[in-house]
Motif scaffolding. Structure first.
Motif, short mmCIF file in Angstrom:
data_model
loop_
_atom_site.label_atom_id
_atom_site.label_comp_id
_atom_site.label_asym_id
_atom_site.label_seq_id
_atom_site.Cartn_x
_atom_site.Cartn_y
_atom_site.Cartn_z
N UNK A 72 0.87 -1.17 0.00
CA UNK A 72 0.00 0.00 0.00
C UNK A 72 0.90 1.22 0.00
N UNK A 73 0.57 2.17 -0.87
CA UNK A 73 1.37 3.39 -0.92
C UNK A 73 0.50 4.57 -1.30
N UNK A 74 1.01 5.74 -0.97
CA UNK A 74 0.36 6.97 -1.39
C UNK A 74 0.43 7.07 -2.91
N UNK A 75 -0.66 7.41 -3.54
CA UNK A 75 -0.68 7.60 -4.98
C UNK A 75 0.06 8.88 -5.34
N UNK A 76 0.71 8.84 -6.46
CA UNK A 76 1.34 10.02 -7.05
C UNK A 76 0.43 10.47 -8.18
N UNK A 77 -0.33 11.54 -7.97
CA UNK A 77 -1.30 12.00 -8.97
C UNK A 77 -0.63 12.41 -10.27
N UNK A 78 0.67 12.71 -10.23
CA UNK A 78 1.39 13.08 -11.44
C UNK A 78 1.91 11.90 -12.24
N UNK A 79 1.79 10.69 -11.68
CA UNK A 79 2.26 9.48 -12.36
C UNK A 79 1.07 8.84 -13.08
N UNK A 80 1.18 8.70 -14.39
CA UNK A 80 0.08 8.21 -15.21
C UNK A 80 -0.44 6.84 -14.76
N UNK A 81 0.46 5.95 -14.35
CA UNK A 81 0.05 4.62 -13.89
C UNK A 81 -0.83 4.68 -12.66
N UNK A 82 -0.49 5.54 -11.72
CA UNK A 82 -1.32 5.69 -10.52
C UNK A 82 -2.67 6.30 -10.87
N UNK A 83 -2.66 7.28 -11.77
CA UNK A 83 -3.92 7.90 -12.18
C UNK A 83 -4.84 6.89 -12.85
N UNK A 84 -4.28 6.05 -13.73
CA UNK A 84 -5.08 5.04 -14.41
C UNK A 84 -5.63 4.02 -13.42
N UNK A 85 -4.82 3.62 -12.45
CA UNK A 85 -5.28 2.67 -11.43
C UNK A 85 -6.42 3.27 -10.60
#
Length: 172
Positions: A16-29
């Protein structure tokens, strides 16, 4: 890179980790998991509108106090908690509200929801919060059982005045 939080032993192989809103993979997830929740009867039973999908991650990134925790089984995103920092005037300290808690249907019953809740509590503590709040549908027995097992309960200042209710008025 984002911080990885320790997952409890009950959710083996989970990170579990904090999402990085600037990282496309995290945004897609984030969008995919939230859409799966929206399609579920407990999320309203309708897919997210395309306009919402397009603006969700940038809007979260721009919103002060917003944070998302993402849960992964290996590289597969399997859960999320969308949270917002608010303020308790009675405690004069921040609070954290869990607005969405999602575990993909194929991964339910494996301790992921519990791990996400514990990660939210750890993040809230790190942010100096005095409490964590959430809303739950009255008919969502599995979620209510999880929350109760972690010490959550209906909110009441005075039992004779009754418990708090969550009301809404949609605006155009």
């Amino acid at each position: 890179m984002t911080e990885t939080l320790a997952a409890p032993e009950t959710a083996e192989g989970l990170t579990i980790r904090l999402a990085d809103y600037g990282y496309e993979g995290d945004g897609a997830a984030l969008v995919a998991l939230l859409d799966s929740y929206a399609r579920d009867p407990m999320g309203g039973g309708k897919e997210l509108d395309e306009a919402v999908r397009a603006r969700l991650v940038p809007a979260l990134d721009a919103f002060p106090g917003a944070f998302t925790l993402l849960a992964f089984d290996a590289a597969e995103p399997v859960g999320l908690a969308n949270c917002f920092t608010g303020f308790s005037t009675f405690a004069a300290r921040p609070l954290v509200n869990i607005h969405d808690l999602v575990v993909s249907s194929a991964h339910r019953g494996k301790g992921i929801g519990r791990a996400l809740m514990q990660a939210v509590e750890a993040e809230a503590t790190a942010r100096g919060a005095c409490k964590v709040t959430l809303e739950v549908l009255g008919g969502n027995a599995p979620a209510k059982a999880l929350y109760a097992s972690l010490g959550y309960e209906n909110y009441a200042l005075d039992p004779e005045a009754g418990t708090a209710q969550f009301w809404e008025k949609k605006l155009p």
